[in-house]
Write a protein that holds these residues in place. Structure first.
Motif, mmCIF file in Angstrom:
data_model
loop_
_atom_site.group_PDB
_atom_site.id
_atom_site.type_symbol
_atom_site.label_atom_id
_atom_site.label_comp_id
_atom_site.label_asym_id
_atom_site.label_seq_id
_atom_site.Cartn_x
_atom_site.Cartn_y
_atom_site.Cartn_z
ATOM 1 N N ARG A 142 38.418 25.176 41.849
ATOM 2 C CA ARG A 142 39.303 26.319 41.635
ATOM 3 C C ARG A 142 38.729 27.666 42.064
ATOM 4 N NH1 ARG A 142 43.697 24.790 38.408
ATOM 5 N NH2 ARG A 142 43.516 22.662 37.624
ATOM 6 N N ASN A 199 44.836 34.363 47.337
ATOM 7 C CA ASN A 199 45.652 34.445 46.130
ATOM 8 C C ASN A 199 45.618 33.178 45.292
ATOM 9 O OD1 ASN A 199 46.484 37.079 46.417
ATOM 10 N ND2 ASN A 199 48.376 36.565 47.485
ATOM 11 N N ASN A 200 45.818 32.030 45.925
ATOM 12 C CA ASN A 200 45.838 30.765 45.197
ATOM 13 C C ASN A 200 45.607 29.612 46.172
ATOM 14 O OD1 ASN A 200 48.563 30.061 46.321
ATOM 15 N ND2 ASN A 200 49.189 31.797 45.027
ATOM 16 N N MET A 241 45.294 27.850 40.743
ATOM 17 C CA MET A 241 44.731 29.178 40.538
ATOM 18 C C MET A 241 45.720 30.243 41.015
ATOM 19 S SD MET A 241 41.148 30.525 42.088
ATOM 20 C CE MET A 241 41.662 29.967 43.710
ATOM 21 N N ASN A 242 46.014 31.223 40.185
ATOM 22 C CA ASN A 242 46.902 32.309 40.552
ATOM 23 C C ASN A 242 46.184 33.641 40.334
ATOM 24 O OD1 ASN A 242 49.588 31.020 41.144
ATOM 25 N ND2 ASN A 242 49.221 30.176 39.103
ATOM 26 N N ARG A 243 46.447 34.580 41.214
ATOM 27 C CA ARG A 243 45.816 35.884 41.103
ATOM 28 C C ARG A 243 46.822 36.969 41.458
ATOM 29 N NH1 ARG A 243 41.684 32.915 43.762
ATOM 30 N NH2 ARG A 243 39.784 32.746 42.533
#
Length: 369
Positions: A69, A211-212, A2-4
């Motif tokens: 996730r 964030n991830n 997961m990326n943000r």
């Protein structure tokens, strides 16, 4: 994975500093008084045992977070156990944290009053501590992380100065015999107090705010390692300074240590310098638990926006916190109630139970690389 985007979430640096500050302060409050009565001169080994015992539950929990996730702990509980059992388990976590918030805030008010502000009414201290905590919490999890990361370097510098001033008076013979009251008693006594690391499990509630997954994993494992080493070092410093026999009757070992350390002997108000940093840590810990408690309540009832509930819970914390008549009674209740007697096994078993259910349902077979 997961990326943000960075805006609105925290990275591993902010997460690790927040967890360290929130957790390490238990070594500076009245909890060592309880621990030294059980572990004697081997009390410094307690945090190390906690760290070993929590490894497997954390591994199980992290595998679930990676699998799901974008979901936090409460959402995962509901998904795996259903609405009824999920409500019971989530409600239990909420009650644990709410109990912790009330007892903790009351104890900090009493400590602040006993040590430094003895002429200030308890209500004003309560309004100061919980009010400041609410002010930080209302700006969200990101603000908690930002404030922690800004404060952390100064805390490290103060801690280094503190150890440097104290080390000249260390009597290392106080550590012997290393086995203390015996290996079996050390392990049994330390296991019951593993809830003192509960932040590292319950912070999974805020997994979507990081964030991830990589940042979350680095923050939690790094925070755990630094916290257990720091608390163990603090307990060891208390022992080599005062001996465990004296520590069994000292209510505020951290404050006593500051007052008899180095330059404090010549400057009467030098301990106020350390008190300022300690107070900031207290406010951050209360703020974290206030935010966590409110989030758990909202997720329990599936309320989307929980920030408006922060003020009611802050007010409720103050009102309920005045119920105990004195600090000694408060600690006795806190030690004997459901938190200490039963929570330790729930915190260890819950991640393993959730992982077993996910495995039984075949959830890991659908995990995407």
């Amino acid at each position: 994975m997961m990326n943000r985007a960075s805006d609105g979430w925290i990275d591993w640096r902010e997460l690790i500093t927040m967890l360290i500050i929130v957790n390490v302060i238990v070594g500076t409050d009245m909890m060592p008084l309880v621990l030294f009565k059980l572990g004697k001169n081997a009390t410094w080994t307690f945090p190390l045992i906690w760290g070993v015992l929590i490894i497997v539950p954390l591994l199980a929990l992290h595998s679930l977070l990676k699998l799901y996730r974008n979901k936090g702990l409460i959402q995962i509980i509901y998904d795996l156990t259903g609405n009824y059992l999920g409500f019971i388990l989530s409600g239990g976590l909420f009650l644990i944290v709410f109990n912790m918030l009330i007892r903790m805030s009351y104890n900090f008010v009493q400590e602040t009053s006993d040590i430094f502000l003895d002429t200030t009414p308890d209500l004003e201290l309560y309004l100061l501590l919980v009010g400041a905590a609410y002010f930080i919490a209302k700006y969200g999890f990101e603000t908690l992380g930002r404030v922690s990361s800004l404060l952390f370097p100064y805390l490290v510098a103060v801690f280094i100065v503190f150890v440097a001033l104290a080390r000249v008076d260390f009597i290392y013979q106080f550590l012997y015999p290393l086995g203390g009251p015996g290996i079996e008693k050390i392990i049994k006594s330390s296991v019951v107090h593993i809830p003192l690391l509960m932040e590292f499990i319950l912070v999974a509630t805020f997994f979507p705010f990081v964030n991830n997954y990589k940042d979350y994993r680095r923050g939690v494992w790094g925070g755990l390692a630094v916290s257990i080493i720091t608390i163990s070092l603090l307990l060891m410093i208390y022992i080599v300074m005062f001996d465990y026999n004296e520590l069994q009757v000292v209510s505020h070992p951290f404050n006593l240590l500051i007052r008899v350390t180095g330059i404090s002997r010549f400057f009467m108000n030098f301990d106020a310098f350390f008190f300022g940093f300690w107070l900031m840590m207290v406010i951050l810990r209360i703020s974290f638990y206030l935010y966590l408690n409110t989030a758990l309540f909202a997720y329990l009832l599936k309320i989307k926006e929980f920030e408006p509930l922060l003020l009611p819970f802050a007010t409720l914390t103050i009102l309920i916190g005045f119920i105990p008549e004195n600090l000694i009674k408060n600690i006795r209740i806190f030690k004997q109630n459901i938190f200490w007697n039963n929570v330790w096994w729930l915190l260890l078993a819950l991640p393993l139970l959730l992982w077993a259910i996910a495995y039984w349902k075949g959830e890991f077979k659908h995990e995407k690389g």
